[in-house]
Motif scaffolding. Structure first.
Motif, PDB file in Angstrom:
ATOM      1  N   ILE A 276      -0.627  -0.283  -2.593  1.00  0.00           N
ATOM      2  CA  ILE A 276      -0.653   0.592  -3.760  1.00  0.00           C
ATOM      3  C   ILE A 276       0.717   1.232  -3.984  1.00  0.00           C
ATOM      4  O   ILE A 276       1.217   1.312  -5.110  1.00  0.00           O
TER       5      ILE A 276
ATOM      6  N   THR B 158       3.289  -1.654  -5.262  1.00  0.00           N
ATOM      7  CA  THR B 158       3.050  -2.190  -6.603  1.00  0.00           C
ATOM      8  C   THR B 158       2.936  -1.099  -7.654  1.00  0.00           C
ATOM      9  O   THR B 158       3.136  -1.356  -8.846  1.00  0.00           O
ATOM     10  N   GLY B 159       2.597   0.113  -7.235  1.00  0.00           N
ATOM     11  CA  GLY B 159       2.392   1.188  -8.195  1.00  0.00           C
ATOM     12  C   GLY B 159       1.069   1.095  -8.930  1.00  0.00           C
ATOM     13  O   GLY B 159       0.815   1.863  -9.867  1.00  0.00           O
ATOM     14  N   ARG B 160       0.212   0.181  -8.526  1.00  0.00           N
ATOM     15  CA  ARG B 160      -1.088   0.002  -9.168  1.00  0.00           C
ATOM     16  C   ARG B 160      -2.200   0.550  -8.274  1.00  0.00           C
ATOM     17  O   ARG B 160      -2.128   0.444  -7.062  1.00  0.00           O
ATOM     18  N   GLY B 161      -3.197   1.078  -8.929  1.00  0.00           N
ATOM     19  CA  GLY B 161      -4.355   1.562  -8.187  1.00  0.00           C
ATOM     20  C   GLY B 161      -4.183   2.959  -7.621  1.00  0.00           C
ATOM     21  O   GLY B 161      -4.877   3.325  -6.670  1.00  0.00           O
ATOM     22  N   SER B 162      -3.262   3.740  -8.188  1.00  0.00           N
ATOM     23  CA  SER B 162      -3.072   5.101  -7.692  1.00  0.00           C
ATOM     24  C   SER B 162      -4.347   5.932  -7.828  1.00  0.00           C
ATOM     25  O   SER B 162      -4.587   6.855  -7.038  1.00  0.00           O
TER      26      SER B 162
ATOM     27  N   ARG C 129       6.170   4.534  -1.937  1.00  0.00           N
ATOM     28  CA  ARG C 129       6.566   4.880  -3.309  1.00  0.00           C
ATOM     29  C   ARG C 129       7.874   5.666  -3.320  1.00  0.00           C
ATOM     30  O   ARG C 129       8.643   5.602  -4.283  1.00  0.00           O
TER      31      ARG C 129
END
Length: 239
Positions: free
Chosen positions: A52, A55-59, A113
């Motif tokens: 997460i 990729t920065g997805r699914g935060s 991140r």
């Protein structure tokens, strides 16, 4: 009898030195529960958090799981686990894993991140794959945050592992639960003190590990800040 007298009675009792109710034996049982829970929590939460964060997805998953885990009643989970799986280690591991996983998930996601995007781009530019960038660049940079999350999870798990005694298992919770049931207040106070000391010991253990894992620049910055704080009063007095 005062608290000091209760503690003296607890720690000097022959049963606390050897046998199944010895302090060393109860601490070992407590640490086994905590270790198993932290291991399962790390296996489940850390890879997902790394993915997460990279990729920065699914935060939203991090936020949802963290909020849900904080709202779960520990004794309720223990009771449900006993009803579904019977009395055993599973009844304790379910609530402990649910408690330890969110801090690890958040730490893994936020640590990755926070990696400098320029460093990631440079690593990709020299031919590293995304998996190599994650493992060789992002993971070392996220190590201090990960260790901080592991420290939080460890302290919470140590404090909560006392629920094992509610389903007839061992650990330091035996002193507290059995002491309350039989009005053995020395055992209750002594067991609670041991849990607190174990949690404090975990805090102290992680402090140097986090400092060692921090980048040299971060350690230098913290040292400079401490030096300035200690010198500021002297400067004012000199004036």
């Amino acid at each position: 009898m005062n608290w000091l007298g209760w503690l003296t009675t607890f720690f000097t009792a022959p049963a606390r030195r050897s046998g199944p109710d010895a302090i060393g034996h109860r601490i070992a049982e407590h640490l086994v529960f905590c270790g198993e829970a932290l291991l399962w929590a790390a296996v489940l939460a850390v890879p997902l958090g790394l993915l997460i964060g990279y990729t920065g997805r699914g935060s939203f998953v991090v936020t949802a799981l963290t909020g849900a885990a904080r709202a779960l009643p520990t004794l309720g989970l223990v009771t449900l686990a006993v009803l579904l799986a019977g009395v055993g280690d599973t009844a304790v591991l379910v609530p402990l894993v649910a408690l330890a996983a969110p801090p690890l998930l958040v730490a893994a996601a936020e640590g990755v991140r926070g990696t400098d995007p320029a460093v990631r781009d440079a690593a990709l530019g020299i031919g590293l794959t995304h998996r190599q960038v994650l493992g060789q660049v992002c993971l070392p940079a996220a190590a201090p945050v990960l260790l901080a999350g592991l420290r939080t999870a460890t302290v919470q798990t140590i404090a909560t592992a006392t629920v094992a005694a509610y389903v007839g298992l061992g650990g330091l919770g035996r002193y507290v639960v059995d002491g309350l049931a039989t009005k053995d207040y020395p055992a209750t106070v002594g067991g609670a003190l041991l849990v607190v000391l174990l949690a404090v010991a975990a805090q102290l253990l992680f402090a140097p590990l986090i400092r060692r894992a921090s980048p040299p620049q971060a350690r230098l910055t913290r040292t400079t800040r401490r030096t300035r704080r200690t010198r500021t009063p002297r400067t004012k007095e000199a004036r």
